[in-house]
Scaffold this motif. Structure first.
Motif, PDB file in Angstrom:
ATOM      1  N   VAL A   7       0.825  -1.202   0.000  1.00  0.00           N
ATOM      2  CA  VAL A   7       0.000   0.000   0.000  1.00  0.00           C
ATOM      3  C   VAL A   7       0.857   1.248   0.000  1.00  0.00           C
ATOM      4  O   VAL A   7       0.564   2.217  -0.686  1.00  0.00           O
ATOM      5  CB  VAL A   7      -0.930  -0.005   1.229  1.00  0.00           C
ATOM      6  N   LEU A   8       1.953   1.255   0.743  1.00  0.00           N
ATOM      7  CA  LEU A   8       2.783   2.455   0.828  1.00  0.00           C
ATOM      8  C   LEU A   8       3.348   2.840  -0.521  1.00  0.00           C
ATOM      9  O   LEU A   8       3.379   4.013  -0.893  1.00  0.00           O
ATOM     10  CB  LEU A   8       3.932   2.218   1.824  1.00  0.00           C
ATOM     11  N   GLU A 178     -13.100  -7.524   0.746  1.00  0.00           N
ATOM     12  CA  GLU A 178     -12.771  -8.935   0.947  1.00  0.00           C
ATOM     13  C   GLU A 178     -12.801  -9.739  -0.353  1.00  0.00           C
ATOM     14  O   GLU A 178     -12.132 -10.776  -0.471  1.00  0.00           O
ATOM     15  CB  GLU A 178     -13.721  -9.570   1.973  1.00  0.00           C
ATOM     16  N   ASP A 179     -13.543  -9.268  -1.345  1.00  0.00           N
ATOM     17  CA  ASP A 179     -13.671  -9.999  -2.606  1.00  0.00           C
ATOM     18  C   ASP A 179     -12.468  -9.823  -3.518  1.00  0.00           C
ATOM     19  O   ASP A 179     -12.357 -10.519  -4.531  1.00  0.00           O
ATOM     20  CB  ASP A 179     -14.940  -9.568  -3.343  1.00  0.00           C
ATOM     21  N   VAL A 198      -6.444   0.940  -3.526  1.00  0.00           N
ATOM     22  CA  VAL A 198      -5.403   1.025  -2.497  1.00  0.00           C
ATOM     23  C   VAL A 198      -6.038   1.045  -1.104  1.00  0.00           C
ATOM     24  O   VAL A 198      -5.563   0.375  -0.180  1.00  0.00           O
ATOM     25  CB  VAL A 198      -4.525   2.274  -2.725  1.00  0.00           C
ATOM     26  N   ASP A 199      -7.132   1.808  -0.964  1.00  0.00           N
ATOM     27  CA  ASP A 199      -7.833   1.844   0.324  1.00  0.00           C
ATOM     28  C   ASP A 199      -8.368   0.462   0.696  1.00  0.00           C
ATOM     29  O   ASP A 199      -8.284   0.039   1.855  1.00  0.00           O
ATOM     30  CB  ASP A 199      -8.988   2.847   0.264  1.00  0.00           C
ATOM     31  N   LYS A 206      -5.430  -4.755   7.257  1.00  0.00           N
ATOM     32  CA  LYS A 206      -5.818  -4.471   8.638  1.00  0.00           C
ATOM     33  C   LYS A 206      -6.685  -5.583   9.209  1.00  0.00           C
ATOM     34  O   LYS A 206      -6.632  -5.884  10.409  1.00  0.00           O
ATOM     35  CB  LYS A 206      -6.562  -3.138   8.690  1.00  0.00           C
ATOM     36  N   ALA A 207      -7.492  -6.218   8.335  1.00  0.00           N
ATOM     37  CA  ALA A 207      -8.385  -7.297   8.780  1.00  0.00           C
ATOM     38  C   ALA A 207      -7.699  -8.662   8.752  1.00  0.00           C
ATOM     39  O   ALA A 207      -8.342  -9.682   9.025  1.00  0.00           O
ATOM     40  CB  ALA A 207      -9.629  -7.328   7.894  1.00  0.00           C
TER      41      ALA A 207
END
Length: 325
Positions: A7-8, A178-179, A198-199, A206-207
């Motif tokens: 992500v970064l 999640e998909d 990206v979000d 995180k999950a």
């Protein structure tokens, strides 16, 4: 082709002001990659003889223009040279610019009594042209965002929807982050759809789920070849482009559709002008006029985009939220 998993790293590309992106062997591969300028979706006219919809000048609207623009008699417009059907692209003669963005911009120019002058350039140069005062407006699938509102004024003219496109018969449905966990998804660098992806990837990590394997290519044809060859699971892009490609190529399907502004806000596509140029009110009034007289609906129907119609142009409405650093 570039690939970025983290992500970064992906966030570094978000400083660009983009919205759109936009080989194998054998005829089938080429056909899948290049339906845009040579294959019509659902009977759409791709010839240079467009019989474009027009509307008469309205003096009261023209009076809202800055005097310099009225005297010049032209509306200098930027459009993306790398756009795709049905947005802005070249007809079968490879010279004539056609598409829904071109048609709507022409109607706005008509109502204002101006001759449209189109300048196809690379995406980043659309904003360079606005910043320098070279262009009076950009009609190029530009989404309203809070960051862009710092520099530009907007008059909305279409809803902004994004679509996930996958290989036909994938059996896959995308409803949320999640998909796409662990999936290889292609997206245009510097676009709003990239920001959403990206979000989503960050939410997955995180999950405790796998991040999205985000892929980047230079051309739309490369995205579709990668999709057909199985190198990517899906492509997230503008809904009009995805819908057109599904109809024209017949080898893919839309597996998810979302607002271009993310969850909780309907994205809006807008005529974009330099902030405080004195032009945005005239654009909004012209758009309202073509909505009212029916020519706007004729254009959207022509390009199969009835579902993205607006009932009124909004000046600088709430846009895609600012990027959180």
């Amino acid at each position: 082709m570039k690939t970025r998993r983290t992500v970064l790293t992906a966030l570094a590309s978000l400083t660009a002001l983009g919205v759109l992106t936009a080989c194998g062997s054998g005829d089938a591969a080429l056909d899948a990659a290049q339906p845009e300028a040579k294959k019509a979706a659902d009977g759409i006219n791709l010839s240079p003889e467009q019989n474009r919809v027009h509307t008469p000048k309205v003096d009261a609207l023209a009076a809202q223009l800055p005097e310099a623009v009225r005297k010049r008699g032209t509306l200098v417009l930027g459009v993306s040279a790398t756009s795709n059907p049905p947005l802005a692209f070249h007809a079968t003669d490879d010279k004539t610019l056609i598409g829904v963005e071109v048609d709507l911009a022409t109607l706005v120019a008509d109502a204002l009594g101006l001759k449209p002058e189109f300048n196809p350039v690379s995406w980043e140069n659309l904003f360079v042209g606005l910043d320098s005062g070279k262009y009076d407006a950009v009609f190029s699938n530009v989404t309203v965002t809070e960051e862009r509102k710092d520099k530009y004024d907007f008059a909305t003219y279409r809803l902004d929807d994004l679509a996930f496109e996958a290989k036909k018969g994938s059996g896959w449905t995308v409803k949320g982050p999640e998909d796409v966990a662990g999936k290889a998804i292609a997206v245009g660098s510097g676009t709003n759809q990239e920001k959403i992806l990206v979000d989503w990837s960050a939410q997955n990590e995180k999950a405790g789920r796998k991040p999205v394997d985000i892929k980047y290519y230079q051309n739309t044809s490369d995205y579709y070849l990668a999709l057909q060859s199985g190198r990517i699971d899906g492509y997230l892009g503008p809904n009009p482009v995805a819908a057109y490609h599904v109809l024209s190529a017949g080898q893919t399907e839309i597996v998810g559709k979302f607002s271009g502004a993310g969850a909780g806000l309907q994205g809006k596509i807008a005529a974009t002008t330099k902030k405080d140029s004195g032009l945005v009110a005239a654009y909004a009034a012209a758009i309202d006029h073509i909505v009212e007289n029916g020519t706007y609906a004729q254009v959207l129907k022509r390009w199969g985009l009835d579902s993205e119609a607006v009932t009124k142009s909004e000046i600088n409405p709430p846009g895609l939220p600012r990027t959180k650093n």
